[in-house]
Design a protein around this motif. Structure first.
Motif, PDB file in Angstrom:
ATOM      1  N   PRO A 203       1.120  -1.469   0.245  1.00  0.00           N
ATOM      2  CA  PRO A 203      -0.024  -0.121  -0.209  1.00  0.00           C
ATOM      3  C   PRO A 203       0.948   1.047   0.512  1.00  0.00           C
ATOM      4  O   PRO A 203       2.361   1.534   0.497  1.00  0.00           O
ATOM      5  CB  PRO A 203      -0.777   0.023   1.050  1.00  0.00           C
ATOM      6  CG  PRO A 203       0.576  -0.751   2.227  1.00  0.00           C
ATOM      7  CD  PRO A 203       0.505  -2.509   1.101  1.00  0.00           C
ATOM      8  N   GLN A 204       0.523   2.444  -0.429  1.00  0.00           N
ATOM      9  CA  GLN A 204       0.960   3.798  -0.385  1.00  0.00           C
ATOM     10  C   GLN A 204       0.667   4.424   0.483  1.00  0.00           C
ATOM     11  O   GLN A 204      -1.038   3.831   1.192  1.00  0.00           O
ATOM     12  CB  GLN A 204       0.468   4.199  -1.967  1.00  0.00           C
ATOM     13  CG  GLN A 204       0.538   5.769  -1.870  1.00  0.00           C
ATOM     14  CD  GLN A 204      -0.072   7.246  -2.834  1.00  0.00           C
ATOM     15  OE1 GLN A 204      -1.490   6.712  -2.753  1.00  0.00           O
ATOM     16  NE2 GLN A 204       0.515   7.235  -3.552  1.00  0.00           N
ATOM     17  N   ARG A 205       1.042   5.559   1.280  1.00  0.00           N
ATOM     18  CA  ARG A 205       0.696   5.121   2.655  1.00  0.00           C
ATOM     19  C   ARG A 205       1.245   6.779   2.617  1.00  0.00           C
ATOM     20  O   ARG A 205       2.795   7.034   2.760  1.00  0.00           O
ATOM     21  CB  ARG A 205       1.435   4.572   3.721  1.00  0.00           C
ATOM     22  CG  ARG A 205       1.524   3.782   3.815  1.00  0.00           C
ATOM     23  CD  ARG A 205       2.180   1.656   4.647  1.00  0.00           C
ATOM     24  NE  ARG A 205       2.372   2.985   6.288  1.00  0.00           N
ATOM     25  CZ  ARG A 205       2.866   2.464   6.881  1.00  0.00           C
ATOM     26  NH1 ARG A 205       4.110   1.245   6.444  1.00  0.00           N
ATOM     27  NH2 ARG A 205       3.516   3.107   8.246  1.00  0.00           N
ATOM     28  N   PHE A 206       0.712   8.238   3.529  1.00  0.00           N
ATOM     29  CA  PHE A 206       0.487   9.017   3.523  1.00  0.00           C
ATOM     30  C   PHE A 206      -0.280   9.359   4.576  1.00  0.00           C
ATOM     31  O   PHE A 206      -1.406   8.882   4.803  1.00  0.00           O
ATOM     32  CB  PHE A 206       0.427  10.391   1.722  1.00  0.00           C
ATOM     33  CG  PHE A 206      -1.118   9.716   1.614  1.00  0.00           C
ATOM     34  CD1 PHE A 206      -1.271   8.680   0.679  1.00  0.00           C
ATOM     35  CD2 PHE A 206      -1.715  11.151   1.490  1.00  0.00           C
ATOM     36  CE1 PHE A 206      -2.532   8.879   0.636  1.00  0.00           C
ATOM     37  CE2 PHE A 206      -3.162  11.191   0.883  1.00  0.00           C
ATOM     38  CZ  PHE A 206      -4.100  10.206   0.435  1.00  0.00           C
ATOM     39  N   GLU A 347      -4.256   8.068   8.872  1.00  0.00           N
ATOM     40  CA  GLU A 347      -2.429   8.041   7.389  1.00  0.00           C
ATOM     41  C   GLU A 347      -3.116   6.980   7.280  1.00  0.00           C
ATOM     42  O   GLU A 347      -3.842   6.373   7.447  1.00  0.00           O
ATOM     43  CB  GLU A 347      -1.799   7.056   8.595  1.00  0.00           C
ATOM     44  CG  GLU A 347      -1.147   6.483   7.132  1.00  0.00           C
ATOM     45  CD  GLU A 347       0.482   5.830   8.341  1.00  0.00           C
ATOM     46  OE1 GLU A 347       1.087   6.250   8.864  1.00  0.00           O
ATOM     47  OE2 GLU A 347       0.852   4.966   7.504  1.00  0.00           O
TER      48      GLU A 347
END
Lengths: 466, 175
Positions: A203-206, A347
Motif C-alpha cells: 500500500p501507498q501510505r500518506f 494515515e
C-alpha cells in the motif's frame, strides 16, 4: 444590542466524550452532527478503545502474504500487529510486543521469516507467535514454561473474499455477522468472477492533518462533493460520467454502520460504462458462480461503487484514466484504511486491486489509471484532503464548542431534496434513489454512537429493526 | 542506472551545462511555470517515476517495491496534471503552495544514446497557507537527459524518496 442564548455558555474545560456523544444523539434525528466529533481529543481516546478496540478492523489482503512465513506489519487503532502466514498456511495476527519487556519484535513493513526475535534480550517467537526460545535459556529461564509466553494474538481473525480482518474483542460477533448486509455488496465487487481479486503491490501510505472519520464519512457515499471539489476531473477527461448523471443511483445503508453508494444507469441498455468500466473481455468473465443474478445485474448497470465498512475500511470501484488524451477510462478498484493517528491526523493506506484473471496489460492499465487518479498524487484524490484538514480544524475549535456549532447532514431527509426511499431494491438494507442523500452518513454516525456507548461485552444491534 | 563509467569532473563544460539545466528546471517549477517546463524541458517519451518505498531489513535492500509507485507518469499524464492545475478547480494547489527545490551533489556521467546520466540530491520545502513548518521531501533524483535537436530534455526520472510514509496530504507538485 446584546442578546444572550443559554445554549452558548462556554465551559472552561472542553466537552467530554460523553457530552459530544449526547449532542450527537440529540442532533442525529434532525440531521445534525456536532463538529467536535472531528477533533475532540477525549472523543478520540474513547474511539481507540470503544471502536478500534472492539470492531472488526481491516488489515490486509491474503494475496500480500501468499507464502509460508510472509508477513506484513499492520495496525489496529494505533497499535502494531504482525499479520503472518504460518508454516501450516494459517494466518495469525499477533500484537507486536515482546512478552518480556513489550519491545517491538517486527521492525519491517513486510518480509518473509521463520521467526521474530526481540532485539532487546533475544526472546524468539515462531510464525504462530509461540515462544520458541531465548539466549542461554537454561540459566535464565530453566523451569519456566514457554507456553503462555507467546505473542498475544488478536481475539479473532477472519477473512472475507481474501480481505483479512481482526478484532481485539473476544465477545465480538463473527465477521460475517458483523458485516451483515454488507456481505451482499462485498460479494458484488470482490466475487464478480470465480478468480477473485489480488492486490497490486504494497500500500501507498500518506498522512493528512485530518480526522479519520472524514474518510469514512466521504466513502460512505458523499457523491455531492464531486461537482465542486472534483470539477477538474471532467475538465481533463479523467472520468466519463457527467456530474448530474453520476448523481443518479442508489444510496444504501447495508446494515448498521456500513454504508455505500452506486452510480447506476437507469437501464441495462443505457450507453455508458458497465461493470464499473472494466474492459469487455474481462466483464465477459463476470458470472453467477459466486454471486446471484440480482447482484450481477446490479454490477452490470453500475458505474461507481463507493462504500465504507465500519469503522475505517473503504472501497471504491469506478472508471478512470490518468491521461484522457491517450487512454479511455477503465475500471479501477482501490481499497483503503483511514488509520487513526490522533484526533487531528490520519494515515491513509491505499491499495490497488485487480481481478486475478486480468491480462498483464489490463493489470498495468488499471494500476496506472488508479495511481493517476485515486492516490495522493492522483488528479481525483489530491483535492479531497484540502477540505478534510479544515473539517478537523473546525472540530477542535473553541468556537465550535462555544457556539454549539453543528454540521448539516440533512440531505435526503423528508422534505429535503428529491431522494426517496425505495422498496424494490434487490439487495439488503435501506435503499434510496437518487444519491442526493446523506442517510448513508447518518447510518455511519448512528452506529458509531451506539458503539462508543456500548458497555463492555454488549454489542449494538447489527440488523435494522424490521 | 549506474554512474561508474565516465563521470565528468565538476566544473567541466558538460557538468556546467547540466547544472545550468537543473537550475533552470528548478526555477520554472518554483515559479509555477509548469506548462513551460513540460513543453520545453520534458521529452515526449519520458518515464517519470516516484517508486513506493517500504521499511525492510537490510538484507532486502533499500525497500523500493518493484513495479509500485507514488507517481508513474508519461508525457500525457504529466500534461493532464499541468492542465488540471490550470483549471479554476485545482483546490490542492490553489491557493498555490510555496515550493522550493534545492538541488545539490550533482554528479554527471556520459551515458548511451547521446544521453547524460545525472544523480542529484533533492530537497523540496513546501508551505501551504499560514503554515510555518514546511512539508519536506528529501531524496535522490536519477535522471537521464538526452540531446534532442540540440536541446537537453529529460526523458527518464526516478525520484528515490527517503520517506516510506509520505508526510504530506498530496503530491500536487512536481519533483
Amino acid at each position: 444590542m446584546t442578546t444572550t442564548n443559554p445554549q452558548h455558555e462556554s465551559s472552561a474545560a472542553g466537552w467530554t466524550a460523553d457530552e459530544v456523544l449526547h449532542k450527537l444523539d440529540d442532533g442525529l434525528p434532525q440531521g445534525e452532527i456536532p463538529a467536535a466529533l472531528f477533533g475532540n481529543a477525549d472523543v478520540y481516546d474513547r474511539e481507540l478503545r470503544s471502536v478500534f478496540g472492539r470492531c472488526w478492523v481491516f488489515l490486509g489482503h491474503e494475496s500480500e502474504i501468499q507464502a509460508k512465513g510472509d508477513y506484513v506489519l499492520r495496525r489496529i487503532g494505533e497499535d502494531n500487529f504482525v499479520v503472518v502466514r504460518d508454516e501450516d498456511g494459517g494466518i495469525n495476527v499477533l500484537f507486536d510486543a515482546c512478552r518480556h519487556r513489550g519491545v517491538q519484535v517486527c521492525r519491517s513493513d513486510s518480509g518473509n521469516t521463520s521467526h521474530f526475535r526481540c532485539p532487546y534480550h533475544g526472546w524468539t517467537y515462531n510464525t504462530k507467535g509461540n515462544l520458541v526460545g531465548a539466549p542461554l535459556w537454561r540459566n535464565a529461564f530453566g523451569g519456566m514454561s514457554k507456553e503462555g509466553n507467546g505473542l498475544s494474538p488478536a481475539a479473532q481473525v477472519a477473512s472475507y473474499h481474501g480481505l483479512i480482518f481482526a478484532t481485539l474483542d473476544a465477545t465480538a460477533p463473527s465477521l460475517e455477522e458483523y458485516l451483515g448486509g454488507m456481505t451482499w455488496y462485498l460479494d458484488l465487487v470482490f466475487g464478480l468472477n470465480s478468480d477473485g481479486i489480488e492486490v497490486l503491490g504494497p500500500p501507498q501510505r500518506f498522512v493528512i492533518d485530518a480526522n479519520w472519520k472524514s474518510g469514512a464519512d466521504n466513502f460512505s457515499g458523499d457523491d455531492y462533493h464531486l461537482g465542486t471539489l472534483h470539477r477538474s476531473v471532467w475538465e481533463i477527461g479523467a472520468f466519463p460520467v457527467p456530474f448530474r448523471e453520476n448523481m443518479l443511483g442508489y444510496h444504501v445503508q447495508a446494515s448498521p454502520g456500513h454504508s455505500l453508494s452506486f452510480s447506476m444507469a437507469p437501464t441495462e441498455d443505457e450507453p455508458g460504462p458497465k461493470f464499473f468500466g472494466y474492459p469487455e473481455d474481462l466483464a465477459a468473465t463476470f458470472d453467477t458462480s459466486r454471486i446471484s443474478e440480482h447482484q450481477l445485474n446490479v454490477a452490470r448497470r453500475s458505474r461507481v461503487f463507493v462504500g465504507n465498512v465500519f469503522p475505517n475500511f473503504s472501497i471504491l470501484a469506478l472508471p478512470m484514466t490518468e491521461d484522457g488524451s491517450s487512454h479511455p477510462p477503465t475500471g479501477i478498484l482501490t481499497i483503503r484504511t483511514w488509520q487513526p493517528k490522533g484526533p487531528g491526523q490520519v494515515e491513509v493506506w491505499n491499495w490497488f486491486c485487480a481481478y486475478k484473471n486480468m491480462s498483464p496489460e489490463q493489470k498495468e492499465r488499471t494500476y496506472r489509471a488508479g495511481l493517476g487518479t485515486f492516490s495522493m498524487g492522483g488528479s481525483f484524490e489530491m483535492d479531497d484532503t484540502e477540505p478534510w484538514i479544515t473539517v478537523s480544524r473546525t472540530g477542535r475549535s473553541v468556537a465550535a464548542e462555544v457556539l454549539d456549532f453543528s454540521l448539516n447532514y440533512q440531505m435526503g431527509m423528508p422534505g429535503v431534496g428529491i431522494a426517496k426511499q425505495v422498496d424494490d431494491w434487490p439487495g439488503p438494507g435501506i435503499a434510496y434513489w437518487t444519491r442526493y442523500e446523506e442517510g448513508v452518513q447518518r447510518n455511519l454516525f448512528s452506529f458509531y454512537s451506539r458503539m462508543m456507548q456500548a458497555a463492555p461485552g454488549q454489542w449494538p444491534d447489527l440488523r435494522f429493526p424490521e | 542506472m549506474t554512474l561508474t563509467k565516465t563521470r565528468v569532473p565538476v566544473g567541466s563544460a558538460l557538468h556546467n551545462e547540466v547544472v545550468e539545466w537543473l537550475y533552470t528546471e528548478a526555477e520554472l517549477l518554483d515559479d509555477g511555470h509548469e506548462a513551460q517546463w513540460h513543453q520545453e524541458m520534458v521529452s515526449r517519451d519520458i518515464v517519470y517515476r516516484v517508486p513506493l518505498r517500504q521499511t525492510v531489513e537490510r538484507a532486502r535492500g533499500k525497500g523500493f517495491a518493484e513495479g509500485t509507485y507514488h507517481l508513474d507518469e508519461t508525457y500525457g499524464s504529466l500534461g493532464s496534471r499541468v492542465l488540471r492545475n490550470q483549471t479554476p478547480y485545482a483546490w490542492a494547489e490553489d491557493p498555490p503552495s510555496r515550493i522550493r527545490h534545492f538541488v545539490t551533489n550533482v554528479r554527471v556521467a556520459e551515458a548511451d544514446e547521446d544521453a547524460v546520466a545525472v544523480r542529484s540530491n533533492l530537497l523540496i520545502m513546501r508551505t501551504r497557507q499560514e503554515q510555518t513548518q514546511p512539508q519536506i521531501f528529501a531524496g535522490e533524483r536519477q535522471d537521464l537527459l538526452r540531446r534532442e535537436e540540440g536541446v537537453l530534455r529529460l526523458f527518464r526520472r526516478t525520484v528515490l524518496l527517503d520517506l516510506t510514509v509520505i508526510g504530506t496530504h498530496n503530491l500536487a507538485m512536481f519533483f
